[in-house]
Design a protein around this motif. Structure first.
Motif, short mmCIF file in Angstrom:
data_model
loop_
_atom_site.label_atom_id
_atom_site.label_comp_id
_atom_site.label_asym_id
_atom_site.label_seq_id
_atom_site.Cartn_x
_atom_site.Cartn_y
_atom_site.Cartn_z
N LEU A 56 0.90 -1.32 0.03
CA LEU A 56 0.12 0.21 0.17
C LEU A 56 0.84 1.29 -0.10
O LEU A 56 0.57 2.11 -0.75
N LEU A 57 1.97 1.25 0.66
CA LEU A 57 2.94 2.32 0.70
C LEU A 57 3.40 2.72 -0.49
O LEU A 57 3.47 3.88 -0.94
N ALA A 58 3.89 1.54 -1.22
CA ALA A 58 4.35 1.67 -2.51
C ALA A 58 3.59 2.25 -3.57
O ALA A 58 3.90 3.08 -4.48
N GLY A 59 2.12 1.70 -3.57
CA GLY A 59 1.39 2.11 -4.52
C GLY A 59 1.00 3.61 -4.18
O GLY A 59 0.79 4.28 -5.19
N ILE A 60 0.62 3.80 -3.05
CA ILE A 60 0.27 5.61 -2.70
C ILE A 60 1.45 6.22 -3.08
O ILE A 60 1.38 7.39 -3.41
N GLY A 61 2.74 5.86 -2.50
CA GLY A 61 3.96 6.76 -2.90
C GLY A 61 4.16 7.06 -4.50
O GLY A 61 4.48 7.89 -4.90
N ASN A 62 3.96 5.72 -5.15
CA ASN A 62 4.23 6.02 -6.70
C ASN A 62 3.12 6.62 -7.44
O ASN A 62 3.52 7.33 -8.33
N THR A 63 1.79 6.88 -6.80
CA THR A 63 0.91 7.57 -7.27
C THR A 63 1.27 8.96 -6.94
O THR A 63 1.17 9.96 -7.93
N LEU A 64 1.65 9.13 -5.99
CA LEU A 64 1.95 10.72 -5.45
C LEU A 64 3.29 11.23 -6.40
O LEU A 64 3.39 12.47 -6.76
N LEU A 65 4.17 10.40 -6.53
CA LEU A 65 5.46 10.84 -7.22
C LEU A 65 5.00 10.95 -8.61
O LEU A 65 5.57 11.99 -9.42
N CYS A 66 4.31 10.15 -9.54
CA CYS A 66 3.58 10.48 -10.89
C CYS A 66 2.90 11.63 -10.78
O CYS A 66 2.90 12.28 -11.89
N ARG A 67 2.17 11.80 -9.82
CA ARG A 67 1.22 13.15 -9.94
C ARG A 67 2.22 14.23 -10.05
O ARG A 67 2.15 15.21 -10.56
N ALA A 68 3.37 14.41 -9.31
CA ALA A 68 4.56 15.53 -9.22
C ALA A 68 4.99 15.39 -10.23
O ALA A 68 5.46 16.63 -10.94
N THR A 69 5.47 14.43 -11.12
CA THR A 69 6.23 14.40 -12.23
C THR A 69 5.37 14.82 -13.58
O THR A 69 5.52 15.30 -14.39
#
Length: 199
Positions: free
Chosen positions: A85-98
């Protein structure tokens, strides 16, 4: 790749994902499916959206975390499920930023919410609520806090990117639904036999 080598590789991956706990096995499988698909995301982006795929390379920062889920699961199923879950949510935030808020990448929070409700039963429901709250918080995070995207796409390219992300997230939700363990048929038959009025 020779057939024998492919079979050995497939068996090794299956053994790495295997776990006696059905929820843990589900989480492991989802994590490794994500790992296997991440290398193709830049190609999807190039084919469906734009030749400018530089923001997609940042998605690989999450790959080691998804790949480590089965290993973490062997230490603690709570740790392994939480890492997914942490990897999924973190990856989504990273993609939203990029990619920027116009990319529609926030749709990947939906499979995170689905997994949160499925992976934490009984006394762990408080963990499910915590991850659900984290997912909603990630969605509501103001775009200004994440900074400017790495590349500004044209409006039609953003529309194509939204379609790509929707199809990817929807496919992931469908996979999760497909992998949810079915009720034990023997238990169902036993319940029917134990009903009042049966002899």
């Amino acid at each position: 790749m020779p057939t024998s080598l492919l079979k050995r590789a497939t068996a090794a991956v299956a053994a790495y994902a295997a776990h006696p706990d059905p929820r843990a096995a589900l989480a492991n499988t989802v994590a490794l499916v994500i790992v296997s698909n991440q290398p193709f995301y830049p190609l999807y982006l190039w084919w469906a959206v734009s030749p400018e795929i530089s923001p997609a390379w940042f998605t690989f920062l999450s790959t080691p975390f998804f790949a480590a889920v089965p290993a973490a699961m062997r230490r603690s199923t709570l740790l392994g499920r939480s890492l997914l879950l942490l990897a999924g949510i973190g990856n989504t935030l990273l993609c939203r930023a990029t990619f920027g808020p116009g990319s529609g990448v926030e749709i990947f929070l939906l499979p995170c919410l689905v997994l949160a409700t499925l992976l934490f039963p009984g006394r762990e429901r408080i963990v499910a609520l915590a991850f659900a709250g984290l997912a909603f918080g990630a969605y509501l995070l103001p775009a200004a806090m994440l900074g400017a995207p790495l590349h500004l796409y044209a409006p039609d390219e953003y529309a194509a990117l939204q379609r790509l992300n929707f199809l990817s997230a929807a496919s992931l939700v469908a996979l999760i639904g497909w992998l949810v363990p079915a009720p034990d048929e023997r238990t169902a038959r036993r319940d029917e036999t134990d009903r009042p009025g049966r002899t």
